[in-house]
Write a protein that holds these residues in place. Structure first.
Motif, PDB file in Angstrom:
ATOM      1  N   VAL A  44       0.846  -1.190   0.000  1.00 27.70           N
ATOM      2  CA  VAL A  44       0.000   0.000   0.000  1.00 27.70           C
ATOM      3  C   VAL A  44       0.883   1.242   0.000  1.00 27.70           C
ATOM      4  O   VAL A  44       2.026   1.206   0.448  1.00 27.70           O
ATOM      5  N   CYS A  46       1.400   5.440   1.001  1.00 31.84           N
ATOM      6  CA  CYS A  46       1.108   6.337   2.120  1.00 31.84           C
ATOM      7  C   CYS A  46       1.394   7.751   1.640  1.00 31.84           C
ATOM      8  O   CYS A  46       2.540   8.107   1.400  1.00 31.84           O
ATOM      9  N   LEU A  57       2.070   7.045   9.464  1.00 31.74           N
ATOM     10  CA  LEU A  57       1.218   6.289   8.559  1.00 31.74           C
ATOM     11  C   LEU A  57      -0.154   6.931   8.500  1.00 31.74           C
ATOM     12  O   LEU A  57      -0.634   7.479   9.486  1.00 31.74           O
ATOM     13  N   SER A  61      -3.258   2.818   5.705  1.00 28.26           N
ATOM     14  CA  SER A  61      -2.053   1.993   5.824  1.00 28.26           C
ATOM     15  C   SER A  61      -1.891   1.463   7.247  1.00 28.26           C
ATOM     16  O   SER A  61      -1.498   0.304   7.444  1.00 28.26           O
ATOM     17  N   CYS A  64      -4.219  -1.459   7.646  1.00 26.94           N
ATOM     18  CA  CYS A  64      -3.704  -2.626   6.931  1.00 26.94           C
ATOM     19  C   CYS A  64      -2.554  -3.285   7.694  1.00 26.94           C
ATOM     20  O   CYS A  64      -2.519  -4.507   7.829  1.00 26.94           O
ATOM     21  N   VAL A  74       4.501  -0.746   3.299  1.00 24.74           N
ATOM     22  CA  VAL A  74       3.956   0.592   3.090  1.00 24.74           C
ATOM     23  C   VAL A  74       5.016   1.418   2.367  1.00 24.74           C
ATOM     24  O   VAL A  74       6.124   1.596   2.881  1.00 24.74           O
TER      25      VAL A  74
END
Length: 77
Positions: A44, A46, A57, A61, A64, A74
């Protein structure tokens, strides 16, 4: 870049890596965690535009990282 162009670029550079690209409607954090079931890795981004300044974060994120069913990476700009 559009997502399709990025996925195509990565596929070309790493043809042995299985990459799935899917568009799913819903709350991003919940959808990503649900889709992480059976995955080996969830990646993912950020953007750092969360509601609380100074957080390392964003809310998606962070959710997750704490709730996914697989390893999470991330990526920041």
């Amino acid at each position: 870049k559009r997502v399709d162009a990025i996925v195509d670029e990565v596929r070309s550079a790493h043809p042995s890596v299985l990459i799935q690209s899917t568009v799913i409607e819903g709350q991003p954090a919940r959808v990503l965690v649900k889709e992480s079931q059976g995955a080996e890795l969830l990646v993912v981004g950020c953007r750092g535009h969360g509601e609380i300044p100074g957080m390392l974060l964003g809310s998606v994120s962070l959710h997750c990282v704490t709730s996914a069913h697989c390893a999470v990476v991330v990526l920041r700009d």
